[in-house]
Design a protein around this motif. Structure first.
Motif, PDB file in Angstrom:
ATOM      1  N   ARG A 274      -8.359   8.921   0.597  1.00 50.77           N
ATOM      2  CA  ARG A 274      -7.340   8.601   1.770  1.00 50.77           C
ATOM      3  C   ARG A 274      -7.616   7.201   2.902  1.00 50.77           C
ATOM      4  O   ARG A 274      -7.297   7.835   3.130  1.00 50.77           O
ATOM      5  N   GLY A 275      -8.284   6.873   1.985  1.00 47.42           N
ATOM      6  CA  GLY A 275      -8.991   5.767   3.123  1.00 47.42           C
ATOM      7  C   GLY A 275      -7.763   4.406   2.920  1.00 47.42           C
ATOM      8  O   GLY A 275      -7.354   3.594   3.503  1.00 47.42           O
ATOM      9  N   VAL A 276      -6.709   4.563   1.747  1.00 47.80           N
ATOM     10  CA  VAL A 276      -6.168   3.437   1.678  1.00 47.80           C
ATOM     11  C   VAL A 276      -4.646   3.813   2.433  1.00 47.80           C
ATOM     12  O   VAL A 276      -4.109   3.248   2.646  1.00 47.80           O
ATOM     13  N   ARG A 277      -4.364   4.923   2.845  1.00 49.87           N
ATOM     14  CA  ARG A 277      -3.703   6.412   3.226  1.00 49.87           C
ATOM     15  C   ARG A 277      -3.794   5.534   4.436  1.00 49.87           C
ATOM     16  O   ARG A 277      -2.695   4.982   5.412  1.00 49.87           O
TER      17      ARG A 277
ATOM     18  N   LEU B 238       0.948  -0.819  -0.141  1.00 47.92           N
ATOM     19  CA  LEU B 238      -0.070  -0.705   0.063  1.00 47.92           C
ATOM     20  C   LEU B 238       1.013   0.833   0.080  1.00 47.92           C
ATOM     21  O   LEU B 238       0.648   1.873  -0.534  1.00 47.92           O
ATOM     22  N   ALA B 239       1.610   1.069   0.889  1.00 45.96           N
ATOM     23  CA  ALA B 239       3.087   2.476   1.062  1.00 45.96           C
ATOM     24  C   ALA B 239       3.249   2.526  -0.688  1.00 45.96           C
ATOM     25  O   ALA B 239       3.622   3.644  -0.847  1.00 45.96           O
ATOM     26  N   ALA B 240       3.690   1.525  -1.069  1.00 42.75           N
ATOM     27  CA  ALA B 240       4.955   1.599  -2.566  1.00 42.75           C
ATOM     28  C   ALA B 240       3.784   2.668  -3.523  1.00 42.75           C
ATOM     29  O   ALA B 240       3.611   3.511  -4.439  1.00 42.75           O
ATOM     30  N   LEU B 241       2.088   1.677  -3.735  1.00 44.17           N
ATOM     31  CA  LEU B 241       1.037   2.319  -4.316  1.00 44.17           C
ATOM     32  C   LEU B 241       1.074   3.698  -4.151  1.00 44.17           C
ATOM     33  O   LEU B 241       1.102   4.487  -5.252  1.00 44.17           O
ATOM     34  N   LEU B 242       0.881   4.254  -2.570  1.00 48.60           N
ATOM     35  CA  LEU B 242       1.311   5.903  -2.655  1.00 48.60           C
ATOM     36  C   LEU B 242       1.999   6.370  -2.558  1.00 48.60           C
ATOM     37  O   LEU B 242       1.777   7.713  -3.425  1.00 48.60           O
ATOM     38  N   MET B 243       3.275   5.892  -3.015  1.00 45.08           N
ATOM     39  CA  MET B 243       4.107   6.325  -3.790  1.00 45.08           C
ATOM     40  C   MET B 243       4.578   6.742  -5.164  1.00 45.08           C
ATOM     41  O   MET B 243       5.025   7.928  -5.340  1.00 45.08           O
ATOM     42  N   LEU B 244       3.568   5.554  -5.742  1.00 49.95           N
ATOM     43  CA  LEU B 244       3.415   5.893  -7.061  1.00 49.95           C
ATOM     44  C   LEU B 244       2.084   6.866  -7.420  1.00 49.95           C
ATOM     45  O   LEU B 244       2.596   7.582  -8.695  1.00 49.95           O
ATOM     46  N   ILE B 245       1.116   6.383  -6.954  1.00 47.52           N
ATOM     47  CA  ILE B 245       0.323   7.985  -7.591  1.00 47.52           C
ATOM     48  C   ILE B 245       0.212   8.683  -6.601  1.00 47.52           C
ATOM     49  O   ILE B 245      -0.455  10.106  -7.172  1.00 47.52           O
ATOM     50  N   GLY B 246       0.987   9.499  -5.682  1.00 47.67           N
ATOM     51  CA  GLY B 246       1.130  10.817  -5.190  1.00 47.67           C
ATOM     52  C   GLY B 246      -0.100  10.697  -4.061  1.00 47.67           C
ATOM     53  O   GLY B 246      -0.877   9.607  -4.290  1.00 47.67           O
TER      54      GLY B 246
END
Length: 186
Positions: free
Chosen positions: A87-90, A74-82
């Motif tokens: 907000r729920g994923v974060r 999830l952290a890697a995904l958030l880094m990719l999509i910025g």
């Protein structure tokens, strides 16, 4: 007193024949010592407690590994999509990271008392959730990762000063059943 490992056989044979033990050898010679009934009872109690720890170790680490893997993905995904990420994923990634960081403290705390395996698992899960919740609540997610980290460091220092019994009986400890040597605390 301690656990005999397969690496102790060669030094034991050498010591039996009065030969010097090379410094490169990992094991130590073992010997039998007479014991009294209370010592035997303590040994049986210790073996029972170690069996309980061995029974829960795979369950706890499997859950911890799955949580860590999901949090990192999830952290890697958030880094990719910025910042465009939901907000729920974060929030989920932060919560899982707090859970993973809280696990070592919980595993040390359940080692304070001998517990049956099911109670030990429930205790670890409950303490992990409590520590993670309190960390996020106290810091409002800003620096919640500091609290579990400081708690683990504080527990390790406390345990070191106390003779390392928490670490010895924790699911985090070395596994005598898998052949790892543990040092006696007395």
């Amino acid at each position: 007193p301690g656990i005999v490992a397969n690496t102790d056989i060669a030094p034991t044979v050498l010591a039996y024949f009065g030969l010097p033990i090379p410094t490169q050898m990992v094991g130590r010679p073992f010997s039998l010592e007479p014991t009294d009934a209370p010592s035997l009872g303590r040994l049986e109690s210790d073996v029972s407690r170690q069996d309980a720890v061995e029974a829960v170790r795979p369950q706890l680490f499997r859950g911890l590994a799955i949580s860590a893997a999901i949090a990192l993905w999830l952290a890697a995904l958030l880094m990719l999509i910025g910042d465009a990420g939901p907000r729920g994923v974060r929030t989920l990634a932060r919560a899982l990271l707090l859970i993973v960081l809280s696990a070592p403290a919980a595993m040390l705390l359940v080692a304070l008392r001998p517990l049956p395996p099911s109670v030990m698992v429930a205790g670890v899960v409950g303490l992990v959730l409590l520590i993670a919740f309190l960390s996020s609540w106290m810091t409002r997610w800003r620096s919640g990762y500091v609290i579990p980290s400081l708690l683990v460091a504080g527990l390790l220092v406390y345990d070191l000063l106390r003779g390392q019994q928490m670490l010895y009986w924790s699911p985090l400890s070395y596994s005598p059943a898998a052949g790892a040597r543990t040092l006696p605390w007395t």
